[in-house]
Design a protein around this motif. Structure first.
Motif, PDB file in Angstrom:
ATOM      1  N   LEU A  25       0.844  -1.183   0.000  1.00  0.00           N
ATOM      2  CA  LEU A  25       0.000   0.000   0.000  1.00  0.00           C
ATOM      3  C   LEU A  25       0.884   1.239   0.000  1.00  0.00           C
ATOM      4  O   LEU A  25       1.741   1.407   0.875  1.00  0.00           O
ATOM      5  CB  LEU A  25      -0.896  -0.001   1.239  1.00  0.00           C
ATOM      6  CG  LEU A  25      -1.717   1.254   1.528  1.00  0.00           C
ATOM      7  CD1 LEU A  25      -2.638   1.582   0.363  1.00  0.00           C
ATOM      8  CD2 LEU A  25      -2.519   1.097   2.809  1.00  0.00           C
ATOM      9  N   ARG A  26       0.671   2.111  -0.977  1.00  0.00           N
ATOM     10  CA  ARG A  26       1.437   3.357  -1.089  1.00  0.00           C
ATOM     11  C   ARG A  26       0.446   4.491  -1.295  1.00  0.00           C
ATOM     12  O   ARG A  26       0.088   4.835  -2.429  1.00  0.00           O
ATOM     13  CB  ARG A  26       2.422   3.273  -2.255  1.00  0.00           C
ATOM     14  CG  ARG A  26       3.449   2.152  -2.113  1.00  0.00           C
ATOM     15  CD  ARG A  26       4.230   1.954  -3.387  1.00  0.00           C
ATOM     16  NE  ARG A  26       5.271   0.937  -3.236  1.00  0.00           N
ATOM     17  CZ  ARG A  26       6.100   0.572  -4.215  1.00  0.00           C
ATOM     18  NH1 ARG A  26       5.979   1.130  -5.412  1.00  0.00           N
ATOM     19  NH2 ARG A  26       7.009  -0.354  -3.995  1.00  0.00           N
ATOM     20  N   GLY A  27      -0.019   5.036  -0.205  1.00  0.00           N
ATOM     21  CA  GLY A  27      -1.096   6.006  -0.267  1.00  0.00           C
ATOM     22  C   GLY A  27      -0.676   7.417   0.082  1.00  0.00           C
ATOM     23  O   GLY A  27       0.399   7.655   0.638  1.00  0.00           O
ATOM     24  N   VAL A  28      -1.567   8.346  -0.231  1.00  0.00           N
ATOM     25  CA  VAL A  28      -1.361   9.745   0.146  1.00  0.00           C
ATOM     26  C   VAL A  28      -2.722  10.393   0.343  1.00  0.00           C
ATOM     27  O   VAL A  28      -3.684  10.099  -0.378  1.00  0.00           O
ATOM     28  CB  VAL A  28      -0.547  10.506  -0.924  1.00  0.00           C
ATOM     29  CG1 VAL A  28      -1.265  10.529  -2.272  1.00  0.00           C
ATOM     30  CG2 VAL A  28      -0.239  11.933  -0.465  1.00  0.00           C
ATOM     31  N   TRP A  29      -2.806  11.250   1.372  1.00  0.00           N
ATOM     32  CA  TRP A  29      -4.028  11.993   1.634  1.00  0.00           C
ATOM     33  C   TRP A  29      -3.998  13.327   0.899  1.00  0.00           C
ATOM     34  O   TRP A  29      -3.032  14.088   1.009  1.00  0.00           O
ATOM     35  CB  TRP A  29      -4.191  12.216   3.132  1.00  0.00           C
ATOM     36  CG  TRP A  29      -4.663  11.003   3.871  1.00  0.00           C
ATOM     37  CD1 TRP A  29      -5.916  10.460   3.851  1.00  0.00           C
ATOM     38  CD2 TRP A  29      -3.891  10.165   4.752  1.00  0.00           C
ATOM     39  NE1 TRP A  29      -5.972   9.352   4.662  1.00  0.00           N
ATOM     40  CE2 TRP A  29      -4.751   9.147   5.231  1.00  0.00           C
ATOM     41  CE3 TRP A  29      -2.565  10.184   5.199  1.00  0.00           C
ATOM     42  CZ2 TRP A  29      -4.322   8.159   6.113  1.00  0.00           C
ATOM     43  CZ3 TRP A  29      -2.134   9.199   6.067  1.00  0.00           C
ATOM     44  CH2 TRP A  29      -3.006   8.192   6.521  1.00  0.00           C
ATOM     45  N   LEU A  30      -5.075  13.615   0.163  1.00  0.00           N
ATOM     46  CA  LEU A  30      -5.246  14.907  -0.510  1.00  0.00           C
ATOM     47  C   LEU A  30      -6.284  15.689   0.275  1.00  0.00           C
ATOM     48  O   LEU A  30      -7.463  15.329   0.277  1.00  0.00           O
ATOM     49  CB  LEU A  30      -5.718  14.720  -1.958  1.00  0.00           C
ATOM     50  CG  LEU A  30      -4.907  13.820  -2.893  1.00  0.00           C
ATOM     51  CD1 LEU A  30      -5.476  13.897  -4.303  1.00  0.00           C
ATOM     52  CD2 LEU A  30      -3.438  14.190  -2.888  1.00  0.00           C
ATOM     53  N   THR A  31      -5.858  16.737   0.932  1.00  0.00           N
ATOM     54  CA  THR A  31      -6.774  17.548   1.720  1.00  0.00           C
ATOM     55  C   THR A  31      -6.872  18.950   1.138  1.00  0.00           C
ATOM     56  O   THR A  31      -6.059  19.344   0.295  1.00  0.00           O
ATOM     57  CB  THR A  31      -6.319  17.611   3.194  1.00  0.00           C
ATOM     58  OG1 THR A  31      -7.263  18.370   3.953  1.00  0.00           O
ATOM     59  CG2 THR A  31      -4.936  18.226   3.333  1.00  0.00           C
ATOM     60  N   ASN A  32      -7.879  19.694   1.579  1.00  0.00           N
ATOM     61  CA  ASN A  32      -8.046  21.077   1.130  1.00  0.00           C
ATOM     62  C   ASN A  32      -7.477  22.074   2.136  1.00  0.00           C
ATOM     63  O   ASN A  32      -7.604  23.284   1.952  1.00  0.00           O
ATOM     64  CB  ASN A  32      -9.526  21.384   0.899  1.00  0.00           C
ATOM     65  CG  ASN A  32     -10.353  21.270   2.162  1.00  0.00           C
ATOM     66  OD1 ASN A  32     -10.262  20.270   2.879  1.00  0.00           O
ATOM     67  ND2 ASN A  32     -11.165  22.277   2.449  1.00  0.00           N
TER      68      ASN A  32
END
Length: 401
Positions: free
Chosen positions: A43-50
């Motif tokens: 798993l290679r994830g990233v959070w995209l937030t505002n």
């Protein structure tokens, strides 16, 4: 004839019995002091937030970001869709409860940000799990709160505001049936109208321990305790347990809603470590995992000290979960005013791999290489060394069923 939930609980019991000897990927117990190989499945994830980021506010900017993440062999995107008391995608549910279908930011108007993320990510082979970032939390002055003041819970002294840094927040009451329905409706809307790979809840899908003294919750508690009022001490063990169980009920409803509409979509959770999540935010994620309501776990271990980071990886509840479902670790890559060196990120990724975890996700996109004291070019070079080749994303659907 067993229902799908009965069948799932049976599978969970059997999985728990054999989990210590049959682990899907590599094993359970961490081995330190070695340089781990790069897994073929990770798993290679990233959070995209505002928050402190504008990556979601422009189609061109979003495209550039996804192209770069693909080049650097990321495989999972967690875009925020519920933040500041509004949705970040055109939402009929959001319009009904707030009067607006999408957060009032120019870059989100006249487009469907989530649809763009899904289409472009899937074209590149990346999975998308919309992230309900704010959970039960809401800005104190938001339209959501103004329209539904009876949905807000409070302390024993009647106060409601909980400061999050400089931001005054309040918390929707998870015991209130209309609040529960809002969470279920948001999730149902997402899995019904979007080709997503799952949904994700996080540490805000809980309740600060000092809250829960609103009139509605008191009434429900009294009805179950022969008229007795809740304990004055918010940290009373039985009172914590009672409120935590109410949040578990909402979690079960959300899981059922997802599976009824899209059985192949997974329910992901990114909580704080269990000992903190339960005692401070009434979030009993270990119980949820044991009951089968969590199919992917990403534990936020935002620590600078390596020994503390390692200690969290070795906790018994983490190791038990690891034998049952894909368990990854949330790694902090920085904040707006807090730069995290790549050497620390590399070190923590190595520890996660040594521990035979399912992978990692990073908070948050802008700090991967933009918001940093180190040069963007150097950090992107370092990412190439962390993920030198593509990897398949682990999933409970492809391993444990």
């Amino acid at each position: 004839m067993f229902s799908w939930l009965d069948q799932r609980k049976t599978k969970i019991i059997l999985s728990w019995l054999v989990g210590w000897t049959l682990v899907c990927f590599w094993g359970v117990f961490p081995v330190t002091g070695q340089t781990p190989p790069v897994p073929a499945t990770e798993l290679r994830g990233v959070w995209l937030t505002n928050v402190d980021s504008e990556v979601l506010f422009s189609s061109d900017r979003l495209t550039d970001a996804l192209e770069q993440l693909d080049r650097l062999h990321f495989n999972t995107i967690y875009p925020t869709v519920w933040n500041d008391g509004y949705t970040l995608y055109p939402s009929a549910v959001g319009k009904e409860v707030t009067g607006r279908s999408v957060l009032k930011i120019p870059g989100l108007q006249k487009r469907d940000m989530l649809a763009e993320v899904i289409e472009q990510s899937h074209q590149r082979g990346m999975s998308v799990l919309p992230w309900l970032e704010f959970g039960f939390m809401a800005p104190a002055e938001s339209e959501l709160v103004k329209r539904h003041p009876d949905w807000i819970t409070n302390r024993a002294d009647g106060s409601q505001v909980v400061m999050q840094g400089i931001h005054p927040r309040v918390w929707l009451n998870p015991v209130h049936p209309q609040v529960q329905q809002l969470m279920v409706d948001l999730v149902t809307e997402l899995v019904t109208h979007y080709d997503i790979d799952g949904i994700q809840l996080d540490d805000h899908f809980g309740l600060p321990v000092e809250l829960g003294y609103d009139a509605y919750t008191r009434q429900v508690y009294q009805s179950e305790h022969n008229g007795q009022l809740p304990p004055e001490n918010p940290e009373d063990e039985a009172w914590i347990r009672w409120r935590a169980d109410r949040i578990t009920i909402v979690m079960e409803r959300i899981f059922a809603a997802v599976k009824s509409k899209r059985p192949d979509a997974i329910v992901s959770l990114s909580p704080n470590p269990q000992h903190f999540a339960y005692s401070r935010y009434l979030q009993d994620w270990f119980s949820w995992e044991r009951q089968g309501f969590v199919e992917e776990l990403l534990i936020q271990i935002y620590r600078d000290d390596l020994e503390r980071f390692q200690a969290e990886l070795k906790r018994p509840e983490v190791q038990v979960a690891l034998a049952h479902i894909p368990v990854g670790i949330g790694v902090l890559t920085g904040l707006k005013n807090r730069s995290v060196p790549m050497s620390q990120v590399q070190e923590q990724v190595a520890e996660v791999r040594n521990g035979k975890f399912a992978g990692v996700s990073f908070f948050f996109y802008e700090t991967l290489w933009n918001l940093s004291q180190e040069s963007s070019q150097n950090r992107q070079t370092d990412w190439k060394s962390i993920f030198p080749q593509p990897a398949a994303r682990p999933s409970i659907l492809h391993c444990w069923q």
